[in-house]
Design a protein around this motif. Sequence first.
Motif, PDB file in Angstrom:
ATOM      1  N   GLY A  58       0.951  -1.317   0.008  1.00  0.00           N
ATOM      2  CA  GLY A  58      -0.376  -0.203   0.007  1.00  0.00           C
ATOM      3  C   GLY A  58       0.796   1.550   0.279  1.00  0.00           C
ATOM      4  N   SER A  59       1.950   1.074   0.862  1.00  0.00           N
ATOM      5  CA  SER A  59       2.765   2.649   0.242  1.00  0.00           C
ATOM      6  C   SER A  59       3.628   2.533  -1.008  1.00  0.00           C
ATOM      7  CB  SER A  59       4.169   2.079   2.331  1.00  0.00           C
ATOM      8  OG  SER A  59       3.275   2.106   3.231  1.00  0.00           O
ATOM      9  N   LEU A  60       4.175   1.497  -1.082  1.00  0.00           N
ATOM     10  CA  LEU A  60       4.721   1.500  -2.395  1.00  0.00           C
ATOM     11  C   LEU A  60       3.544   1.583  -3.269  1.00  0.00           C
ATOM     12  CD1 LEU A  60       7.173   0.841  -3.869  1.00  0.00           C
ATOM     13  CD2 LEU A  60       6.605  -1.624  -4.083  1.00  0.00           C
ATOM     14  N   PHE A  61       3.188   1.310  -3.580  1.00  0.00           N
ATOM     15  CA  PHE A  61       1.550   2.028  -4.791  1.00  0.00           C
ATOM     16  C   PHE A  61       1.236   3.845  -4.566  1.00  0.00           C
ATOM     17  CE2 PHE A  61      -0.254  -2.606  -5.043  1.00  0.00           C
ATOM     18  CZ  PHE A  61       1.281  -2.917  -5.665  1.00  0.00           C
ATOM     19  N   ILE A  62       1.623   4.234  -3.312  1.00  0.00           N
ATOM     20  CA  ILE A  62       1.189   5.169  -3.138  1.00  0.00           C
ATOM     21  C   ILE A  62       2.255   6.536  -3.354  1.00  0.00           C
ATOM     22  CG2 ILE A  62       0.726   7.135  -1.291  1.00  0.00           C
ATOM     23  CD1 ILE A  62      -1.022   5.224   0.205  1.00  0.00           C
ATOM     24  N   PHE A  63       2.945   5.758  -3.124  1.00  0.00           N
ATOM     25  CA  PHE A  63       4.462   6.534  -3.125  1.00  0.00           C
ATOM     26  C   PHE A  63       4.925   6.265  -5.367  1.00  0.00           C
ATOM     27  CE2 PHE A  63       8.706   5.955  -4.718  1.00  0.00           C
ATOM     28  CZ  PHE A  63       9.430   7.189  -3.895  1.00  0.00           C
ATOM     29  N   THR A  90      -9.964  15.429 -18.009  1.00  0.00           N
ATOM     30  CA  THR A  90     -11.546  14.514 -18.114  1.00  0.00           C
ATOM     31  C   THR A  90     -11.966  15.022 -16.368  1.00  0.00           C
ATOM     32  OG1 THR A  90     -12.387  12.187 -16.854  1.00  0.00           O
ATOM     33  CG2 THR A  90      -9.949  12.695 -15.970  1.00  0.00           C
ATOM     34  N   LEU A  91     -12.832  14.144 -16.403  1.00  0.00           N
ATOM     35  CA  LEU A  91     -13.704  15.136 -15.359  1.00  0.00           C
ATOM     36  C   LEU A  91     -13.416  14.242 -13.956  1.00  0.00           C
ATOM     37  CD1 LEU A  91     -17.590  15.522 -16.596  1.00  0.00           C
ATOM     38  CD2 LEU A  91     -15.529  17.580 -15.918  1.00  0.00           C
ATOM     39  N   ASP A  92     -13.303  13.062 -14.128  1.00  0.00           N
ATOM     40  CA  ASP A  92     -12.642  12.127 -13.164  1.00  0.00           C
ATOM     41  C   ASP A  92     -11.462  10.989 -12.811  1.00  0.00           C
ATOM     42  OD1 ASP A  92     -13.379  11.161 -10.172  1.00  0.00           O
ATOM     43  OD2 ASP A  92     -14.701   9.418 -10.573  1.00  0.00           O
ATOM     44  N   TYR A  93     -10.497  11.417 -12.721  1.00  0.00           N
ATOM     45  CA  TYR A  93     -10.324   9.615 -12.646  1.00  0.00           C
ATOM     46  C   TYR A  93      -9.052   9.080 -10.951  1.00  0.00           C
ATOM     47  CZ  TYR A  93      -5.606   8.647 -14.625  1.00  0.00           C
ATOM     48  OH  TYR A  93      -4.370   7.215 -14.547  1.00  0.00           O
ATOM     49  N   PHE A  94      -9.238   7.801 -11.345  1.00  0.00           N
ATOM     50  CA  PHE A  94      -8.674   7.375  -9.344  1.00  0.00           C
ATOM     51  C   PHE A  94      -7.950   6.046 -10.219  1.00  0.00           C
ATOM     52  CE2 PHE A  94     -11.643  10.354  -8.045  1.00  0.00           C
ATOM     53  CZ  PHE A  94     -11.225  10.566  -6.619  1.00  0.00           C
ATOM     54  N   PRO A  95      -6.503   6.359 -10.553  1.00  0.00           N
ATOM     55  CA  PRO A  95      -5.608   4.946 -10.923  1.00  0.00           C
ATOM     56  C   PRO A  95      -5.760   4.669 -10.286  1.00  0.00           C
ATOM     57  CG  PRO A  95      -4.823   7.365 -10.808  1.00  0.00           C
ATOM     58  CD  PRO A  95      -6.397   7.783 -11.213  1.00  0.00           C
ATOM     59  N   LEU A  96      -5.384   2.814 -10.894  1.00  0.00           N
ATOM     60  CA  LEU A  96      -5.046   2.211  -9.106  1.00  0.00           C
ATOM     61  C   LEU A  96      -3.638   2.627  -8.600  1.00  0.00           C
ATOM     62  CD1 LEU A  96      -5.195  -1.232 -11.084  1.00  0.00           C
ATOM     63  CD2 LEU A  96      -6.949  -0.528  -9.264  1.00  0.00           C
ATOM     64  N   LEU A  97      -2.670   3.083  -9.201  1.00  0.00           N
ATOM     65  CA  LEU A  97      -1.909   4.273  -7.970  1.00  0.00           C
ATOM     66  C   LEU A  97      -2.019   6.036  -8.423  1.00  0.00           C
ATOM     67  CD1 LEU A  97       1.690   2.427 -10.143  1.00  0.00           C
ATOM     68  CD2 LEU A  97       0.741   1.296  -8.200  1.00  0.00           C
ATOM     69  N   PRO A  98      -2.010   6.160  -7.082  1.00  0.00           N
ATOM     70  CA  PRO A  98      -1.898   5.581  -5.587  1.00  0.00           C
ATOM     71  C   PRO A  98      -3.156   5.165  -5.201  1.00  0.00           C
ATOM     72  CG  PRO A  98      -2.516   8.097  -5.674  1.00  0.00           C
ATOM     73  CD  PRO A  98      -2.447   7.784  -7.341  1.00  0.00           C
ATOM     74  N   TRP A  99      -4.320   4.859  -5.864  1.00  0.00           N
ATOM     75  CA  TRP A  99      -5.517   4.421  -4.490  1.00  0.00           C
ATOM     76  C   TRP A  99      -5.508   3.334  -4.105  1.00  0.00           C
ATOM     77  CZ3 TRP A  99      -7.240   9.557  -3.006  1.00  0.00           C
ATOM     78  CH2 TRP A  99      -7.271  10.511  -3.922  1.00  0.00           C
ATOM     79  N   LEU A 104      -5.329  -1.110   0.093  1.00  0.00           N
ATOM     80  CA  LEU A 104      -4.075  -2.257   0.469  1.00  0.00           C
ATOM     81  C   LEU A 104      -4.080  -1.890   2.312  1.00  0.00           C
ATOM     82  CD1 LEU A 104      -1.412  -2.906  -2.040  1.00  0.00           C
ATOM     83  CD2 LEU A 104      -4.278  -4.300  -0.935  1.00  0.00           C
ATOM     84  N   LEU A 105      -3.676   0.003   2.134  1.00  0.00           N
ATOM     85  CA  LEU A 105      -3.455   0.394   3.685  1.00  0.00           C
ATOM     86  C   LEU A 105      -5.325   0.030   4.628  1.00  0.00           C
ATOM     87  CD1 LEU A 105      -1.531   3.255   3.309  1.00  0.00           C
ATOM     88  CD2 LEU A 105      -1.081   1.142   3.512  1.00  0.00           C
TER      89      LEU A 105
END
Length: 204
Positions: A58-63, A90-99, A104-105
Motif C-alpha cells: 500500500g505504501s509502495l503503490f501510493i509512493f 477528464t472530469l474524474d480520474y482515480f487510477p490504481l496508482l496511488p489509490w 490496501l492500507l
Amino acid sequence: KNFKRGLKLFFYGMIISLVTYFFVGEAFIRFGILHFIGVSVFLGTLFLRFTYLNLFLGSLFIFLGIILQHYVFSFSFLLWLGFIPQHFFTLDYFPLLPWFGVVLLGIFFGTIYCKRKKYFLVADNSFVKKITFLGRKSLLIYLLHQPLILFILYLLFKIWNYSVTFKYKLWSCDYITIYLSLKKRCLYASKKISFMSCYYNIFR
C-alpha cells in the motif's frame, strides 16, 4: 458476492463514461471512482489473507502513484494504472496508482483492528441511524448528485440569461479547472471533491 458487487460498480462506471462522452466530449470519464472501486473489489479480495504485506505494498503503490503524477506518456493503454497520456483531461480520474494503495492500507488497518476487537462499536441513537442512511445509499447519492448539481447550475444560468460553455482541463491528476465563458464580470470559487483538490474558475 464480491465479483458481482465489483462487476455492478464497474458497469455503472461504464454508464457514467458513456453519458459523459455524449455531454462533455473529450473530457468524458475514462477511469473514474466507480471504475476504480469496481476493480478494487476484485483485486482487494486477493489481498485479504495478507497483513503486513498490505502495509508495504500500500505504501509502495501510493509512493509510485505520486511519482507518476509528475510525468506524461505517449501512450494511453495504461491510463487505468496511473500512466497519464499527453493532453489528457477528464472530469474524474482515480487510477490504481496511488489509490489502490489506499485500499490496501485500509485492509491492513481493518485486519489489525478486527484481530483485536472482533467487531465495531456503533452508538445506537437516532442521529446515528439518520446518518447511516448516507452510507447505505452512497452509490445512489453519487449517481444523482453530479447531474443534479449541473442541472441546477444550468437552470440558474438560464434564469440569468447567460450563455454558458464548458472547457475542462486536468493538471497532474489533481486539479480540474472548469472555465465557464459568460459575459462581463469574473467570479472565482474553489471546492474540494472526494480525495482530489479541484478548483473551479468561473468567468462571466
